[in-house]
Design an enzyme around this catalytic site. Structure first.
Site, PDB file in Angstrom:
ATOM      1  N   GLY A  19       3.591   6.769  -4.635  1.00  0.00           N
ATOM      2  CA  GLY A  19       4.775   7.470  -4.154  1.00  0.00           C
ATOM      3  C   GLY A  19       4.614   8.968  -4.038  1.00  0.00           C
ATOM      4  O   GLY A  19       5.616   9.693  -3.962  1.00  0.00           O
TER       5      GLY A  19
ATOM      6  N   HIS B 185      -4.759  13.337  -7.179  1.00  0.00           N
ATOM      7  CA  HIS B 185      -4.946  11.956  -7.626  1.00  0.00           C
ATOM      8  C   HIS B 185      -6.038  11.876  -8.690  1.00  0.00           C
ATOM      9  O   HIS B 185      -6.301  10.789  -9.216  1.00  0.00           O
ATOM     10  CB  HIS B 185      -5.385  11.068  -6.456  1.00  0.00           C
ATOM     11  CG  HIS B 185      -4.342  10.864  -5.398  1.00  0.00           C
ATOM     12  ND1 HIS B 185      -3.049  10.501  -5.681  1.00  0.00           N
ATOM     13  CD2 HIS B 185      -4.414  10.959  -4.038  1.00  0.00           C
ATOM     14  CE1 HIS B 185      -2.363  10.380  -4.550  1.00  0.00           C
ATOM     15  NE2 HIS B 185      -3.167  10.654  -3.554  1.00  0.00           N
TER      16      HIS B 185
ATOM     17  N   PHE C 146      13.260   6.325   3.375  1.00  0.00           N
ATOM     18  CA  PHE C 146      11.966   5.813   3.842  1.00  0.00           C
ATOM     19  C   PHE C 146      11.830   5.945   5.359  1.00  0.00           C
ATOM     20  O   PHE C 146      10.807   6.420   5.864  1.00  0.00           O
ATOM     21  CB  PHE C 146      11.796   4.353   3.418  1.00  0.00           C
ATOM     22  CG  PHE C 146      10.485   3.760   3.837  1.00  0.00           C
ATOM     23  CD1 PHE C 146       9.353   3.925   3.058  1.00  0.00           C
ATOM     24  CD2 PHE C 146      10.376   3.043   5.023  1.00  0.00           C
ATOM     25  CE1 PHE C 146       8.136   3.394   3.446  1.00  0.00           C
ATOM     26  CE2 PHE C 146       9.163   2.506   5.420  1.00  0.00           C
ATOM     27  CZ  PHE C 146       8.041   2.680   4.627  1.00  0.00           C
TER      28      PHE C 146
END
Length: 326
Positions: free
Chosen positions: A86, A134, A259
């Site tokens: 997300g 990440h 979204f």
């Protein structure tokens, strides 16, 4: 070509530095999983880095060390997440809160993606900087904890992470794609791991890191909770960041970050070089966004294997994931 079939217990052990092993491969390397599917990766030493172009020499190990030791500022904001948890959705929320606007402008040009940008880029960004990564916890800048930088850590139930990651990588053009089936991708992740390392290892390492820094301002945002109560989630981010947005603006930001609107914006503004990376010339960052899509991919044997491995390796993990919102 080497075979990526190591079990978790056979992985390199930690040494004195942040790099905990040396696979003995060049900076860009290729391996095959036990099904014969090839994976191209940047060799960061102890994990597979997505082979982003990080510079002319593509020295992923030096890049990881540079991120770990980079200079941080007390007013930096840092979002950390495993891929497909997300990040693109919530980074837009954070950017809007920081700018006090509900207009989708995409903060990607003004933020710092630690995984692929050079240190000069981060140094040139004006304060307060908005940084995302990440990379595993052990490569998060040390000064983020020393200077009490505000950190947002994103989580998502691992079953949906596997499904989303597969659909993203399966759509990449060769040699960046994963050409196998989802079942093969699942066993690769459970047995070995994938880009940025094994997901269970990633989560457990972050939990240990949070416990080691109880005074550091770290906000854990769980994807399923944000889906259940997006307005409440944005308001919590607003409070944590101290951005001072009104309840009305938080509600407007929530609507702007729906979204469908985010997907439409991403597809309209995607750079040609990004579009060219995918087989169908469509950006897969916003595919479905559902909770529970894993049920369309997992068979009984995969469910059993997941439950067994999760119980064995994640029994001490504190987050209790929602695998469906029904």
């Amino acid at each position: 070509m080497s075979s990526a079939t190591r079990k978790r217990e056979e992985r390199p052990k930690k040494d004195d530095g942040p790099v905990i092993g040396d696979f003995g491969m060049p900076k860009l390397a290729q391996v095959a999983d036990r099904f014969g599917n090839t994976i191209l990766f940047g060799n960061a030493g102890d994990y597979w880095h997505i082979p982003f172009p990080i510079g002319s020499n593509n020295d992923f190990r030096s890049h990881a060390r540079a991120v770990r030791s980079m200079e941080m500022r007390p007013d930096d904001i840092l979002i950390c997440s495993y891929p497909k948890s997300g990040l693109h959705w919530q980074q837009e929320m954070v950017h809007m809160l920081m700018q006090k606007t509900s207009e989708i402008t995409s903060g990607e040009t003004s933020m710092g993606f630690l995984d692929m940008m050079p240190q000069a880029h981060f140094k040139a960004l004006p304060s307060p900087r908005f940084l995302v990564t990440h990379m595993p916890y052990r490569y998060v800048p040390k000064q983020a904890f020393e200077k009490n930088v505000k950190i947002i850590h994103l989580e998502r139930n691992p079953k949906d992470v596997f499904v989303s990651f597969y659909n993203h990588m399966n759509k990449n053009v060769p040699p960046l794609d994963y050409a196998g089936t989802f079942e093969q991708f699942f066993y690769l992740n459970i047995e070995v791991g994938y880009y940025y390392g094994d997901l269970f290892d990633y989560l457990m390492e972050w939990q240990t890191g949070k416990e080691a820094h109880p005074d550091c301002p770290i906000f854990t945002s769980v994807y399923e909770d944000m889906k259940l109560d997006p307005i409440g989630g944005v308001k919590k981010l607003n409070t944590f960041l101290g951005t001072g947005c009104s309840d009305e603006l938080c509600e407007q930001i929530t609507l702007a970050c729906s979204f469908d609107k985010m997907k439409e914006h991403k597809e309209k503004t995607a750079q040609p070089e990004m579009v060219a990376m995918f087989k169908d010339k469509k950006i897969p960052f916003y595919r479905k966004g559902d909770v529970g899509d894993w049920k369309n991919y997992f068979n009984d044997a995969m469910n059993d294997e997941y439950d067994k491995e999760y119980k064995r390796r994640m029994s001490d993990y504190k987050t209790v994931y929602k695998y469906t919102l029904e």
